[in-house]
Design an enzyme around this catalytic site. Structure first.
Site, PDB file in Angstrom:
ATOM      1  N   GLU A 267       0.787  -1.234   0.000  1.00 57.37           N
ATOM      2  CA  GLU A 267       0.000   0.000   0.000  1.00 57.37           C
ATOM      3  C   GLU A 267       0.820   1.285   0.000  1.00 57.37           C
ATOM      4  O   GLU A 267       0.649   2.153   0.868  1.00 57.37           O
ATOM      5  CB  GLU A 267      -0.988  -0.015   1.184  1.00 57.37           C
TER       6      GLU A 267
ATOM      7  N   GLU B  12      -6.394  -7.744  -1.712  1.00 64.75           N
ATOM      8  CA  GLU B  12      -6.838  -7.594  -0.324  1.00 64.75           C
ATOM      9  C   GLU B  12      -8.245  -7.063  -0.395  1.00 64.75           C
ATOM     10  O   GLU B  12      -8.515  -6.133  -1.165  1.00 64.75           O
ATOM     11  CB  GLU B  12      -6.025  -6.536   0.446  1.00 64.75           C
TER      12      GLU B  12
END
Ligand SMILES: *[C@@H]1O[C@H](CO)[C@@H](O)[C@H](O)[C@H]1NC(C)=O
Ligand SMILES: *[C@@H]1O[C@H](CO)[C@@H](O)[C@H](O)[C@H]1NC(C)=O
Ligand SMILES: *[C@@H]1O[C@H](CO)[C@@H](O)[C@H](O)[C@H]1NC(C)=O
Length: 453
Positions: free
Chosen positions: A265, A385
């Site tokens: 991320e 995710e």
């Protein structure tokens, strides 16, 4: 170096005479003193200098495409996946060059067959004991999953005598950890994944400060600098490349690894505060960094796929919602064009992204929009995710159906848990366990995705 995998396989093969290693047993490698011949039906296959393994197959037969397909999981045929053609002609000691997951247009491929990414995240694996790592992979295999994403980083500033960390930092100097709580723990994760026929996606640092991540590099090498100087400071980039050389270089010939990820991320802003105005929130800063780092990984490891590990933010002129707007510094469409990034990644957390009143429908559209970007780029894209904390079974069922019907390449849930010797794995509100109600839905979705191909 204490290679615990030796112990692992000793355990697995306790009942077998040492004269021959069992299927999936170790049969060679630096320091190996056990059997070097393999049980009938398997071939001793070089994996790296430290490890050779008995892989099903024979020196003369070619595995059928079906046996190498992603329909691998169940224990009866653990790693049809990494069967690696049990390399016919390679003399022992020569690395096999087949058996790596590759891309083929918008699909993944392994040994000439489709490889389906139906999986989960298990960031904590290396922190656990050998037996617990095995338990986790047993559950994952039993669920029919093929792929696990996990953390290949932990930056610490004080040594610790538990778990696993790979770099310790002091006064701006990083030391790669080859001790008992160091890289040998990741070796154990790789060995267990291999024995279970699971492929790994490994992220190499973190935007968040969990397990150290980018902010440790910045505070050690550019004290007082903002989070985003991780992407631009020359000393930081050199230090990260040095880590990559150690970590990635160690597993460069290990086909159990499916892909490396530049970061979990990545964003302009981080735990230590806001980004500097030098970080381009529309994406060019992180795009340039991604080009540099992904090319560097390819230069030392041409075998493995590389991806970003980002959340998949778009940069739209009239963004309907926040994840389609400039702000975090990611341009999904532009990043997908980087030639040294082999596939695209995105995440879905509508509750954290202001969509809690509309999470089901918002997530469906988010999947559909990334499936469109996938077609346009002609590269695989995975929802790597995703999570909601309410109505999981219903919402995930809708999302999994959309993944299948949109043609999206694959997905990894956040996160399938296990009950280990010290209790259930961490639950951040998203974990699903084998005895729970969402787990069987996940199993059905994996079966359906493998059927679609
Ligand atoms: C990987 O294989 C290449 C090519 O044979 C070899 O040069 C290199 O040393 C191997 N690396 C590791 C870590 O085993
Ligand atoms: C990066 O880290 C900080 C929090 O630790 C957070 O503000 C920012 O949103 C994070 N971004 C992502 C994508 O993790
Ligand atoms: C929910 O999200 C969908 C897809 O983005 C959108 O079309 C719809 O207008 C949204 N509904 C509400 C009430 O925000």
């Amino acid at each position: 170096m204490a290679f615990r995998r030796a112990a692992l396989f000793a355990l697995l093969s306790a009942a077998v005479a040492l004269a021959q290693s069992p299927i999936y047993g170790q049969c060679g490698g630096e320091g190996w003193t056990g059997a070097t011949t393999c049980a009938t039906g398997s071939v001793c296959t070089f994996s790296n200098d430290w490890y050779s393994q008995c892989i099903p197959g024979s020196a003369t037969t070619t595995p059928s495409p079906t046996s190498a397909s992603s329909a691998k999981a169940p224990s009866s045929s653990p790693s049809s996946s990494s069967t690696a053609t049990a390399s016919s002609t390679a003399p022992s000691g020569t690395p096999i060059t087949t058996g790596f997951v590759k891309t083929n247009g918008q699909k993944f491929a392994l040994n000439g067959a489709d490889y389906v990414v139906a999986g989960t995240n298990a960031y904590w694996l290396a922190q656990e004991s050998d037996a617990d790592i095995d338990t986790a992979f047993n559950d994952i295999v039993a669920a029919g999953l093929t792929t696990v994403r996990t953390w290949g980083f932990n930056e610490v500033t004080a040594a610790q005598n538990y778990g696993a960390y790979y770099q310790s930092w002091s006064n701006g100097v990083a030391t790669f950890n080859t001790g008992d709580f160091g890289i040998s723990r990741f070796d154990a994760v790789v060995a267990s994944a291999k024995a279970h026929g699971i492929h790994l996606i490994v992220a190499l640092t973190n935007n968040w400060s969990d397990y150290g991540g980018m902010d440790v590099y910045v505070s050690q090498l550019n004290p007082g600098g903002t989070h985003d100087t991780f992407y631009t400071n020359a000393k930081v980039i050199a230090a990260y490349q040095n880590y990559i050389k150690e970590f990635v270089g160690r597993y460069a010939n290990e086909s159990t690894i499916m892909a490396w990820e530049l970061a979990n991320e990545p964003r302009c802003s981080g735990s230590t505060g806001s980004a500097s105005s030098a970080c381009d929130t529309t994406g060019s800063t992180i795009n340039a960094w991604a080009q540099t780092i992904s090319a560097y990984i390819k230069s030392i490891d041409p075998n493995h796929l590389v991806a970003m590990g980002d959340e998949g933010w778009f940069q739209e002129a009239n963004p309907p919602t926040y994840p389609y707007a400039p702000g975090v510094g990611i341009d999904f469409v532009k990043n997908l064009q980087i030639s040294t990034l082999d596939f695209g990644t995105f995440h879905s957390y509508p509750e954290s992204w202001g969509q809690q009143a509309n999470e089901s429908a918002w997530g469906l559209q988010w999947i559909a929009d990334h499936a469109t970007a996938q077609v346009n780029a002609n590269k695989p894209v995975i929802l790597e995710e995703f999570g909601v904390t309410v109505n999981q079974a219903t919402i995930y069922t809708g999302w999994w159906n959309e993944i299948i019907s949109s043609g999206l390449t694959g997905d990894l849930i956040w996160q399938a848990g296990s009950v280990l010797s010290n209790g259930p794995t961490a639950n951040d509100g998203y974990a699903v366990y084998p005895t729970g109600t969402v787990y069987p839905v996940m199993e059905s979705a994996a079966a359906a995705l493998k059927k679609r191909g």
